[in-house]
Design a protein around this motif. Structure first.
Motif, PDB file in Angstrom:
ATOM      1  N   ASN B 123      -1.600  -7.921  -0.873  1.00 29.65           N
ATOM      2  CA  ASN B 123      -0.908  -6.677  -0.676  1.00 29.65           C
ATOM      3  C   ASN B 123      -0.819  -6.309   0.733  1.00 29.65           C
ATOM      4  OD1 ASN B 123      -0.425  -5.710  -3.839  1.00 29.65           O
ATOM      5  ND2 ASN B 123      -2.714  -6.347  -3.618  1.00 29.65           N
ATOM      6  N   ASP B 125       0.779  -4.757   2.620  1.00 26.83           N
ATOM      7  CA  ASP B 125       1.313  -3.451   2.984  1.00 26.83           C
ATOM      8  C   ASP B 125       1.084  -2.335   1.998  1.00 26.83           C
ATOM      9  OD1 ASP B 125       2.152  -1.333   4.446  1.00 26.83           O
ATOM     10  OD2 ASP B 125       4.297  -1.691   4.383  1.00 26.83           O
ATOM     11  N   PRO B 126      -0.223  -1.749   1.608  1.00 25.21           N
ATOM     12  CA  PRO B 126      -0.365  -1.250   0.469  1.00 25.21           C
ATOM     13  C   PRO B 126      -0.312   0.425   0.611  1.00 25.21           C
ATOM     14  CG  PRO B 126      -2.352  -2.033   1.138  1.00 25.21           C
ATOM     15  CD  PRO B 126      -1.571  -2.564   2.104  1.00 25.21           C
ATOM     16  N   THR B 127       0.065   0.899  -0.468  1.00 27.21           N
ATOM     17  CA  THR B 127       0.250   2.313  -0.334  1.00 27.21           C
ATOM     18  C   THR B 127      -1.368   2.931  -0.641  1.00 27.21           C
ATOM     19  OG1 THR B 127       0.552   2.700  -2.804  1.00 27.21           O
ATOM     20  CG2 THR B 127       2.414   2.366  -1.669  1.00 27.21           C
ATOM     21  N   GLU B 128      -1.490   4.219  -0.268  1.00 23.39           N
ATOM     22  CA  GLU B 128      -2.827   4.731  -0.453  1.00 23.39           C
ATOM     23  C   GLU B 128      -3.072   4.753  -1.835  1.00 23.39           C
ATOM     24  OE1 GLU B 128      -3.575   8.754   1.209  1.00 23.39           O
ATOM     25  OE2 GLU B 128      -5.244   8.912  -0.015  1.00 23.39           O
ATOM     26  N   ALA B 129      -2.264   5.093  -2.582  1.00 28.02           N
ATOM     27  CA  ALA B 129      -2.532   4.859  -4.143  1.00 28.02           C
ATOM     28  C   ALA B 129      -3.128   3.642  -4.562  1.00 28.02           C
ATOM     29  CB  ALA B 129      -1.218   5.296  -4.988  1.00 28.02           C
ATOM     30  N   GLU B 130      -2.603   2.576  -3.989  1.00 28.78           N
ATOM     31  CA  GLU B 130      -2.862   1.082  -4.364  1.00 28.78           C
ATOM     32  C   GLU B 130      -4.244   0.984  -3.912  1.00 28.78           C
ATOM     33  OE1 GLU B 130       1.524  -1.014  -4.585  1.00 28.78           O
ATOM     34  OE2 GLU B 130       0.431  -0.858  -2.776  1.00 28.78           O
ATOM     35  N   ILE B 131      -4.447   1.453  -2.537  1.00 29.12           N
ATOM     36  CA  ILE B 131      -5.795   1.057  -2.149  1.00 29.12           C
ATOM     37  C   ILE B 131      -6.878   1.856  -2.882  1.00 29.12           C
ATOM     38  CG2 ILE B 131      -7.291   1.623  -0.197  1.00 29.12           C
ATOM     39  CD1 ILE B 131      -4.627   1.211   1.579  1.00 29.12           C
ATOM     40  N   ARG B 132      -6.508   3.034  -3.354  1.00 24.41           N
ATOM     41  CA  ARG B 132      -7.485   3.693  -4.123  1.00 24.41           C
ATOM     42  C   ARG B 132      -7.760   3.118  -5.328  1.00 24.41           C
ATOM     43  NH1 ARG B 132      -9.537   8.400  -2.290  1.00 24.41           N
ATOM     44  NH2 ARG B 132      -8.494   9.337  -0.481  1.00 24.41           N
ATOM     45  N   GLU B 150      -9.022   4.855   4.989  1.00 28.08           N
ATOM     46  CA  GLU B 150      -8.372   4.707   6.329  1.00 28.08           C
ATOM     47  C   GLU B 150      -8.787   3.351   7.104  1.00 28.08           C
ATOM     48  OE1 GLU B 150      -9.817   8.054   8.354  1.00 28.08           O
ATOM     49  OE2 GLU B 150      -8.787   9.500   6.824  1.00 28.08           O
ATOM     50  N   GLN B 153      -6.393   1.036   5.572  1.00 23.91           N
ATOM     51  CA  GLN B 153      -5.114   1.040   6.354  1.00 23.91           C
ATOM     52  C   GLN B 153      -5.039   0.525   7.635  1.00 23.91           C
ATOM     53  OE1 GLN B 153      -4.864   5.075   5.640  1.00 23.91           O
ATOM     54  NE2 GLN B 153      -3.321   5.137   3.861  1.00 23.91           N
ATOM     55  N   GLU B 157      -2.873  -2.816   8.937  1.00 22.76           N
ATOM     56  CA  GLU B 157      -2.134  -2.982  10.074  1.00 22.76           C
ATOM     57  C   GLU B 157      -2.561  -4.177  11.112  1.00 22.76           C
ATOM     58  OE1 GLU B 157      -1.947   0.540  12.563  1.00 22.76           O
ATOM     59  OE2 GLU B 157      -1.872   1.601  11.183  1.00 22.76           O
TER      60      GLU B 157
END
Ligand SMILES: Cc1cc2nc3c(=O)[nH]c(=O)nc-3n(C[C@H](O)[C@H](O)[C@H](O)COP(=O)(O)OP(=O)(O)OC[C@H]3O[C@@H](n4cnc5c(N)ncnc54)[C@H](O)[C@@H]3O)c2cc1C
Ligand code: FES
Ligand code: FES
Lengths: 295, 161
Positions: B123, B125-132, B150, B153, B157
């Protein structure tokens, strides 16, 4: 803590594994993903004298189409593999929807489909789901093989019909009838934790759009999968309106379950969740059944 | 009963052979037999995630495997992430943790790294929800997770370039 000593065998065929189980019987335990057995051994809650590791028996891990339009899933198929298998998504969407709720990816990478069923934790998702789907279980030993329905396989709290010399080898999942919708939902404190309550629901509509059959099977509210028969009865033959769903949910909470309190949730809170989950899953399942009718 | 069995396993690209008791956990094998103490042990029942390693590229709990089970297989531990001894050799995820203060005591960090490296590969380019969700199987008692999110994220990048 560390496990007590044991003798270790890693057979490479099913036959060798069954030989070992016949020989060591009550002293032996099959080792599948180890995600429940090894924690129990680390705590010395389990002290098997012999471990028969099934991880080198390739024939036990598979997902195959069944000739009836359903599925055959080998006991040693990893939970992660079941989660990602396109055939499972197509033929058993209820299983597909359920898999991400089981533990965490690191656990599902090792944990097996059959291991979860054989372990029969009342808080586990798959026993409830396979009960709702009326899955059939193939058990094998040197004495022969037998097929059991989910209702016969799950006996009690952490107890199945498996004898010490027997292995669960595969699970047959029948195809969904036409105009059938499904939904799996649960409430857990954090994603991946064991659920305080969960529900697998299937609804089949007749050609007039009335409920032909509903099956609601709960987890974490009893000693094993709990089928809400009274709630299903309320719906049978009815239009699946919001009022009917509401009524079924009330009946499920009042008559079908008798939850207990533990450190995770009180009995009252579980009863409340039983109602909420019935409403939520029935709405989704009915909607999907309607869509399947048009398709 | 406590006979020893030979285990040959490739860890971070290097092959090792040791004689072990069947009951030796893979986490203890890595730490005590191979002196790879980057893999941490918190709970030994699969809950905390500190012992997460890659087995044939997939994150798993090393406290829930016996060393004898990984005969002939390939393992990556946190020691295998950096390409050399200097700060610029760190894996982008390690750099992300460093720069975004994704660790305090660091006890949980190896497990987070080994969980999140394959996650970011799948993944980018994961969203914050996906990371959590991806880190829900790892416990951290210090950071409150915000800085870890963070760090991921930032690493995403860097890895996207
Ligand atoms: C942190 C954590 C969180 C978890 N959360 C959840 C969750 O939310 N929901 C959930 O359902 N589970 C959860 N689990 C349990 C996980 O899903 C296990 O993988 C599963 O319960 C057991 O499967 P296994 O393959 O690991 O079996 P094992 O641990 O290897 O075996 C379990 C038992 O079944 C027997 N057995 C296994 N396979 C067979 C077979 N083929 N024939 C006969 N007997 C057999 C073993 O002898 C043993 O007694 C969690 C586990 C951990 C560590
Ligand atoms: S030490 Fe393995 S998960 Fe905690
Ligand atoms: S940094 Fe201390 S436990 Fe996570």
């Amino acid at each position: 803590m560390k496990p007590a000593p044991f003798q270790y065998f890693a057979p490479t065929t099913l036959d060798q594994a069954l030989d070992l189980l016949e020989r060591y019987n009550y002293d032996a335990k099959p080792l599948a993903g180890g995600q429940s057995l090894v924690p129990a051994m680390n705590f010395r809650l389990a002290r098997p004298g012999v471990l028969v590791d099934l991880n080198r028996v390739p024939d036990l891990a598979f997902v195959r189409p069944g000739s009836d339009g359903g599925l055959r899933i080998g006991a040693m198929t990893r939970q992660r593999q079941v989660e990602r298998d396109p055939l499972v998504a197509e033929r058993a969407p209820l299983i597909h929807e359920t898999m991400p709720h089981i533990a965490h990816p690191q656990i599902r990478n090792r944990g097996t489909f059959g291991g979860s069923l054989a372990h029969a934790d009342p808080a586990a998702e798959l026993p409830a789901v396979l009960t709702a789907l009326q899955g059939r279980f193939r058990l094998e030993s040197k004495r022969g093989q037998r097929w059991l329905g989910a209702d016969e396989f799950f006996v009690d709290f952490f107890t199945t019909a498996l004898e010490p010399d027997e292995l669960l080898v595969e699970i047959a999942v029948p195809p969904l009838p036409a105009r059938t919708g499904w939904s799996f939902q649960e409430v857990a404190r954090r994603h991946g934790d064991f659920a305080m309550a969960g529900l697998a629901t299937l609804v089949t509509l007749d050609e007039q759009g009335r409920v032909q059959e509903a099956r609601l099977v709960y987890l974490s509210v009893g000693d094993g999968p709990v089928t809400a028969r009274q709630a299903a009865q309320v719906l049978q033959g009815q239009e699946p309106t919001e009022e009917a769903i509401q009524e079924a949910a009330e009946v499920a909470a009042r008559q079908d379950v008798d939850p207990v309190s533990d450190i995770h949730a009180s009995a009252d809170y579980r009863r409340h969740l039983v109602k909420v989950l019935a409403r939520r899953t029935l709405r989704v399942a009915v909607q999907r059944a309607k869509e399947n009718g048009q398709g | 009963m406590n006979e020893h069995i030979a285990v040959t396993v490739t860890v971070n690209g290097q092959e090792y052979t040791r004689q072990v008791e069947p009951r030796m956990l893979l986490s203890d094998f890595l730490r005590h037999e191979l002196d790879l103490t980057g893999t941490h042990v918190g709970c030994e029942h699969g809950v905390c995630g500190a012992c997460t390693i890659l087995l044939n590229g997939e994150p798993v709990r090393s406290c829930l495997l016996f060393a004898v089970q990984v005969q002939g297989q390939a393992i990556t531990t946190v020691e295998g992430l950096a390409s050399g001894p200097d700060p610029e050799d760190l894996h982008p995820l390690q750099q992300g943790f460093w720069e975004a203060h994704g660790l305090q005591c660091g006890f949980c960090t190896p497990g987070f790294l080994m969980t999140l490296v394959p996650f970011l590969e799948e993944n980018p380019d994961p969203t914050e929800a996906e990371i959590r969700e991806a880190l829900s199987g790892n416990l951290c008692r210090c950071t409150g997770y915000q800085k870890i999110v963070e760090a991921v994220q930032l690493a995403a990048e860097k890895m996207r370039g």
